[in-house]
Design an enzyme around this catalytic site. Sequence first.
Site, PDB file in Angstrom:
ATOM      1  N   HIS A  78       0.823  -1.211   0.000  1.00 33.68           N
ATOM      2  CA  HIS A  78       0.000   0.000   0.000  1.00 33.68           C
ATOM      3  C   HIS A  78       0.857   1.260   0.000  1.00 33.68           C
ATOM      4  CE1 HIS A  78      -3.170  -2.750   0.948  1.00 33.68           C
ATOM      5  NE2 HIS A  78      -2.723  -3.012   2.154  1.00 33.68           N
TER       6      HIS A  78
ATOM      7  N   HIS B 130      -6.764  -4.666  -1.262  1.00 32.11           N
ATOM      8  CA  HIS B 130      -6.018  -5.923  -1.191  1.00 32.11           C
ATOM      9  C   HIS B 130      -6.261  -6.814  -2.400  1.00 32.11           C
ATOM     10  CE1 HIS B 130      -6.218  -4.591   3.023  1.00 32.11           C
ATOM     11  NE2 HIS B 130      -4.991  -5.065   3.068  1.00 32.11           N
TER      12      HIS B 130
END
Lengths: 328, 328
Positions: free
Chosen positions: A57, A215
């Site tokens: 991320h 995700h």
Amino acid sequence: MKKFINRPETLLAESLAGFSKAHANILNYDAEQKVITRLNGSEKPKVAIISGGGTGHEPLHAGFVGMGMLDAACSGEIFTSPTPFQMEAAANCVENGAGVLFIVKNYAGDVMNFEIAAEMLDCENASVLVCDDVSLPKDHSAGRRGVAGTLIVEKIVGAAAEKGADLATCKALGDKVNEATASMGVALSSCTVPALGKPTFKLADDEIEMGVGIHGEHGCKTQPLTDANSIVAQLMTTICEDLKCSAEQSVLLHVNGFGATPSMELYLVYEIASQFLAIRGIKVVRSLVGNYTTSLDMAGCSITVTCLDEALLLLWDAPVHTANLRWG
Amino acid sequence: MKKFINRPETLLAESLAGFSKAHANILNYDAEQKVITRLNGSEKPKVAIISGGGTGHEPLHAGFVGMGMLDAACSGEIFTSPTPFQMEAAANCVENGAGVLFIVKNYAGDVMNFEIAAEMLDCENASVLVCDDVSLPKDHSAGRRGVAGTLIVEKIVGAAAEKGADLATCKALGDKVNEATASMGVALSSCTVPALGKPTFKLADDEIEMGVGIHGEHGCKTQPLTDANSIVAQLMTTICEDLKCSAEQSVLLHVNGFGATPSMELYLVYEIASQFLAIRGIKVVRSLVGNYTTSLDMAGCSITVTCLDEALLLLWDAPVHTANLRWG
């Protein structure tokens, strides 16, 4: 799978080594625990603000460690929670007498491990759970996910801690920012996790995935690709209904790229979103556009709106010096 | 083609409108000429530093307009030079008595149009031609291309102008930084120009394109995909041979993403490149890692090394406040 990589199992360590070296002027790095901490922390007692989560991320969270934001970030493997031992190591490194606040994105693994870490700590501590993703209903069985709004919580709480706010105040402030924040994302493509070596879901050339998390999981709905105006209107309608923004409300508008979307498209999305708000009398007083909470090489973006009062605005504007947010 | 877009022919205008709105605290925008200028320019005469080129490379150049860097940026259509009229409009807007310096990437269209614009201007002016791409030989028929080193020229010359350097000094300094800078890029994928709607070149799943520029054109060589260590060694060997860096040389190491490459991979590339330099005794004293000179949604990266002396280091460190570079 086409990536700059030696081996999937060494990618994280090699990348964090590079990251910490490139920012050695402001950061420390514990290679064994994969914990990034702030160099030159506060001398007087200050609430230690700690976050972390699976990697993939970036720049979230390590890119936001530094003066006025996080004191430490724990890095798990890609899309995998760090362990309680990493969190404990981070806390032991940066706690200096005013307690620890964990900022936790709402995912089962992160929540569990931060809870265990909290029990392991000898010092006063609290947690803020971030759940800004309005693509899921408020009563979803696992709760809403924490996505791009997390950095806004981290920035504002980090500023308050820097100014000397105590643990209870920082905790209450984090909850307030989380309540005032709504995000929703859309993907044009999946991402490819190196250890898997192929995209985690498939979309046809004329399909997009609405309501994705960060995700590489499926979103709420696969739908036909339409023009940017329609896509942004759909995101903004859901966000604004959830926030129940009234006219004259001041907001922070954050357009976040998931990793593979050009800046030109992100600013187009920003333009459409800001017009959507202007028509409703909602005032964009601060903006943030770019790749901040990514999902590896996913093409797509999310929009986040945070309702700001005068106090939150001052904290947003407060000086910050991290690898990826810097002003003041 | 999957992009956030309404129509290819309106993308640039809509995106620039969003960009200028998001950064209205530091920038002005002339929508008719597609020229971004610095708000609150210098009151006393200061060399006006102007750059520009085709778009699709964001944040280059518009993201570098502001205090301590560019006074104006002219935006052409994607991968297409702006016109001399845009450059003239930019100059007329920001020139304030100390002349104009154009910073021009070495591409035929840009060179021609900036030359015409220079002839159109009534004020004293000069140009710096950036040609840092060492994947082409020095005696290449069209000369070497200007790529990611351009922002380093812009930052250092911008800092000098801000400190009051005159036009001849800024011009000489730009030439010096260009000479001290070498870049080379590699692509894992092509990019997709919206008006074309498909990738501009094709690579097999196990191929990479070595020595690419920033316009989706083919590079010097299509070769098999190998591990990151090998790819980076190839780039760094070419760069260091060209620069003829001696041991103890201080350098700026810039790893630039082309748009679709995750931060985690860019920092891995940085780590390998910094080890390559360390083994040779070359000292990395400043670093810059991220998407700065992009090629739309291309996956890939470039590495840039600039040899720094004490004077260049001070100018690199000087305060800058733009949309995409900010410190001091």
